[in-house]
Scaffold this motif. Structure first.
Motif, mmCIF file in Angstrom:
data_model
loop_
_atom_site.group_PDB
_atom_site.id
_atom_site.type_symbol
_atom_site.label_atom_id
_atom_site.label_comp_id
_atom_site.label_asym_id
_atom_site.label_seq_id
_atom_site.Cartn_x
_atom_site.Cartn_y
_atom_site.Cartn_z
ATOM 1 N N ALA A 65 30.202 41.298 33.480
ATOM 2 C CA ALA A 65 29.410 42.410 34.031
ATOM 3 C C ALA A 65 29.740 43.704 33.296
ATOM 4 N N ASP A 66 28.717 44.508 33.046
ATOM 5 C CA ASP A 66 28.915 45.760 32.310
ATOM 6 C C ASP A 66 29.709 46.783 33.113
ATOM 7 N N PHE A 67 29.463 46.818 34.420
ATOM 8 C CA PHE A 67 30.121 47.810 35.277
ATOM 9 C C PHE A 67 30.674 47.141 36.528
ATOM 10 N N TRP A 68 31.746 47.737 37.019
ATOM 11 C CA TRP A 68 32.364 47.311 38.278
ATOM 12 C C TRP A 68 32.425 48.552 39.157
ATOM 13 N N LEU A 69 31.650 48.553 40.217
ATOM 14 C CA LEU A 69 31.526 49.737 41.071
ATOM 15 C C LEU A 69 32.125 49.472 42.446
ATOM 16 N N ALA A 70 32.785 50.492 42.988
ATOM 17 C CA ALA A 70 33.371 50.446 44.327
ATOM 18 C C ALA A 70 34.312 49.253 44.492
ATOM 19 N N PRO A 71 35.434 49.225 43.757
ATOM 20 C CA PRO A 71 36.389 48.116 43.829
ATOM 21 C C PRO A 71 37.312 48.214 45.043
ATOM 22 N N GLY A 72 36.735 48.334 46.207
ATOM 23 C CA GLY A 72 37.528 48.365 47.435
ATOM 24 C C GLY A 72 38.509 49.510 47.495
ATOM 25 N N THR A 112 35.182 54.264 41.276
ATOM 26 C CA THR A 112 35.522 54.157 42.689
ATOM 27 C C THR A 112 35.237 55.441 43.445
ATOM 28 N N PHE A 113 34.972 55.315 44.756
ATOM 29 C CA PHE A 113 34.861 56.496 45.615
ATOM 30 C C PHE A 113 36.163 56.728 46.381
ATOM 31 N N SER A 114 37.139 55.848 46.186
ATOM 32 C CA SER A 114 38.392 55.937 46.946
ATOM 33 C C SER A 114 39.299 57.062 46.486
ATOM 34 N N ASN A 115 38.959 57.697 45.381
ATOM 35 C CA ASN A 115 39.757 58.827 44.903
ATOM 36 C C ASN A 115 39.225 60.177 45.373
ATOM 37 N N PHE A 121 41.166 49.967 45.717
ATOM 38 C CA PHE A 121 41.883 50.239 44.467
ATOM 39 C C PHE A 121 41.459 51.562 43.845
ATOM 40 N N THR A 122 42.438 52.314 43.383
ATOM 41 C CA THR A 122 42.162 53.621 42.778
ATOM 42 C C THR A 122 42.647 53.710 41.336
ATOM 43 N N ALA A 123 43.351 52.677 40.847
ATOM 44 C CA ALA A 123 43.902 52.719 39.488
ATOM 45 C C ALA A 123 43.896 51.323 38.879
ATOM 46 N N TYR A 124 43.810 51.272 37.547
ATOM 47 C CA TYR A 124 43.825 49.989 36.842
ATOM 48 C C TYR A 124 45.147 49.258 37.070
ATOM 49 N N SER A 125 46.214 50.005 37.176
ATOM 50 C CA SER A 125 47.523 49.392 37.398
ATOM 51 C C SER A 125 47.579 48.667 38.745
ATOM 52 N N GLN A 126 46.891 49.198 39.733
ATOM 53 C CA GLN A 126 46.852 48.543 41.042
ATOM 54 C C GLN A 126 46.119 47.206 40.964
ATOM 55 N N LEU A 127 45.048 47.178 40.175
ATOM 56 C CA LEU A 127 44.318 45.926 40.002
ATOM 57 C C LEU A 127 45.209 44.865 39.363
ATOM 58 N N LEU A 128 45.965 45.260 38.337
ATOM 59 C CA LEU A 128 46.841 44.308 37.663
ATOM 60 C C LEU A 128 47.969 43.837 38.566
ATOM 61 N N ASP A 129 48.434 44.738 39.431
ATOM 62 C CA ASP A 129 49.479 44.354 40.387
ATOM 63 C C ASP A 129 48.947 43.297 41.361
ATOM 64 N N GLU A 130 47.650 43.394 41.649
ATOM 65 C CA GLU A 130 47.033 42.439 42.574
ATOM 66 C C GLU A 130 46.788 41.097 41.893
ATOM 67 N N SER A 131 46.261 41.159 40.662
ATOM 68 C CA SER A 131 45.996 39.928 39.921
ATOM 69 C C SER A 131 45.872 40.220 38.431
ATOM 70 N N ALA A 132 46.639 39.505 37.623
ATOM 71 C CA ALA A 132 46.581 39.701 36.174
ATOM 72 C C ALA A 132 45.231 39.268 35.615
ATOM 73 N N TYR A 192 40.614 41.027 48.949
ATOM 74 C CA TYR A 192 41.481 41.450 50.047
ATOM 75 C C TYR A 192 41.927 40.181 50.764
ATOM 76 N N ARG A 193 43.221 39.887 50.655
ATOM 77 C CA ARG A 193 43.792 38.686 51.275
ATOM 78 C C ARG A 193 43.028 37.428 50.853
ATOM 79 N N ASP A 194 42.910 37.247 49.563
ATOM 80 C CA ASP A 194 42.321 36.048 48.953
ATOM 81 C C ASP A 194 40.817 35.909 49.156
ATOM 82 N N VAL A 195 40.176 36.953 49.633
ATOM 83 C CA VAL A 195 38.721 36.925 49.799
ATOM 84 C C VAL A 195 38.128 38.127 49.069
ATOM 85 N N TRP A 196 37.104 37.874 48.263
ATOM 86 C CA TRP A 196 36.415 38.966 47.559
ATOM 87 C C TRP A 196 35.223 39.383 48.410
ATOM 88 N N TYR A 197 35.281 40.593 48.912
ATOM 89 C CA TYR A 197 34.184 41.133 49.713
ATOM 90 C C TYR A 197 33.276 41.971 48.822
#
Length: 397
Positions: free
Chosen positions: A313-320, A348-351, A322-333, A264-269
């Motif tokens: 990492a095997d799993f990525w949980l609670a990615p802030g 994600t729990f955001s859905n 983001f609710t879709a893979y396309s959103q992640l790619l839009d943020e960073s390839a 989020y704004r160049d910082v990974w929380y």
């Protein structure tokens, strides 16, 4: 009384015995009457019973103690690094206010109240006292269908923003108590309400550092409604379910690696190694890649640091957010290089949202850590909870 069968009593002796017997009976009856009268008088003078003692095991932010005529709640951690405690006296209606200095005195059982955090609502509903809620700030964030219905029917008033609650509306509602939420002791709105005579009580459930510690705050709400037995039973069930799920996960032969959070704004929380999320991941028998960190809150890292450590990492949980893979790619390839991205193991729990867009996770998860743990186990150990339906987490779209 003496009985004779062969010797004949003369009239004098007979009357003498009768008189003595009568006197003994009279004395006995008098004593009996006096005893009953004293007993009845004692019953009438007994102070009304107060809430039963509550044992707090996991939560570190509050205690509940019985006194002779009232219940004392002490909030020791209303927010992180609090430099003072708050004491609240809960007294049965119709009884005198106890002597002593308290931050608020509340008459019980509470018939109407205002709460200020969505995390408070599940406790009210679990104790079946949600009908006492008359006001809430930012009602749009409430996800529970039951309380949403009351809001839509005009039974719960909108109070504005938590930091600046509409005091005039609260005063008009005249609640028995306001359960406050704050990050410090500088909330002027609460001070204004207290000056009008409305008790304000701080709730610090959000400051707890363990899943079961957060959930145990249902015992904080219970004495306000004389619902101690119900709270104890509800929480005991949650503990049992949580520990059973933990044991099932521990028996798994795998221990997958996990990364969490997002940019989020160049910082990974991402969660600190001693945070409640890190505890979930440990109890789900996963290897959180920052488990050796000692922070109880969140970490703020640059992308390169996380990329180097978590790319496999095997799993990525609670990615802030983001609710879709396309959103992640839009943020960073670069996100496409993560193993979890390639294998579609991002959850994600955001859905999972309420009718007005509020995230159910933020509202209910602190009260139901057993469900959160089961969600995490379901995805990271697919062969463990095969018949379970996730409540919060869903695959990224």
């Amino acid at each position: 009384m003496t009985f004779v069968s062969k010797t004949k009593l003369n009239t004098f002796d007979f009357m003498k015995n009768i008189k003595a017997t009568f006197l003994s009976v009279s004395i006995a009856l008098s004593l009996l009457f006096l005893t009953v009268s004293c007993s009845e008088k004692t019953k009438k003078e007994v102070t009304p019973a107060v809430s039963q003692t509550i044992e707090v095991t996991y939560a570190k932010g509050f205690t509940v103690e019985n006194k002779d005529t009232y219940t004392l709640i002490t909030v020791t951690k209303p927010w992180p690094n609090a430099d003072r405690t708050f004491t609240y006296a809960l007294i049965p209606k119709g009884t005198p206010t106890p002597t002593g200095e308290f931050d608020a005195v509340v008459q019980t059982p509470v018939e109407n109240l205002v709460v200020t955090s969505t995390t408070h609502i599940p406790s009210l509903e679990a104790l079946a006292v949600e009908n006492t809620l008359v006001g809430f700030p930012d009602t749009q964030y409430v996800s529970s269908p039951k309380t949403r219905a009351r809001i839509d029917n005009g039974l719960v008033k909108e109070l504005g923003i938590n930091e600046s609650i509409n005091t005039e509306t609260v005063i008009d509602l005249d609640p028995d108590v306001v359960i406050g939420f704050s990050i410090n002791n500088q909330n002027k709105t609460y001070a204004t309400l207290q000056k009008t005579g409305i008790p304000v009580v701080y709730n610090g459930d959000w400051a707890e550092e363990t899943p079961l510690g957060k959930a145990e705050w249902i015992k904080f709400f219970a004495p306000f409604f004389n619902k101690e037995k119900e709270a104890d039973s509800i929480f005991s069930h949650i503990v049992t379910e949580y520990n059973n799920a933990k044991q099932l996960a521990a028996a798994s032969n795998t221990k997958p690696t996990v990364v969490s959070g997002a940019m989020y704004r160049d910082v990974w929380y991402l969660p600190g190694g001693r945070s409640w999320m890190a505890q979930f991941l440990a109890d789900a028998n996963t290897q959180y890649l920052w488990s050796d960190n000692n922070d109880t809150g969140s970490l703020s890292l640059n992308f390169e640091t996380v990329y180097d450590k978590a790319i496999n990492a095997d799993f990525w949980l609670a990615p802030g957010q983001f609710t879709a893979y396309s959103q992640l790619l839009d943020e960073s390839a670069s996100y496409k290089n993560f193993k979890a991205f390639k294998n579609k193991n991002i959850y994600t729990f955001s859905n999972t949202k309420g009718a007005t867009g509020g995230l159910l996770y933020y509202e209910l998860a602190p009260s139901r850590p057993d469900l959160v743990l089961k969600d995490l186990i379901y995805f990271t150990h697919p062969n463990v909870l095969t018949n379970y339906t996730p409540q919060f987490f869903k695959p990224l779209e």
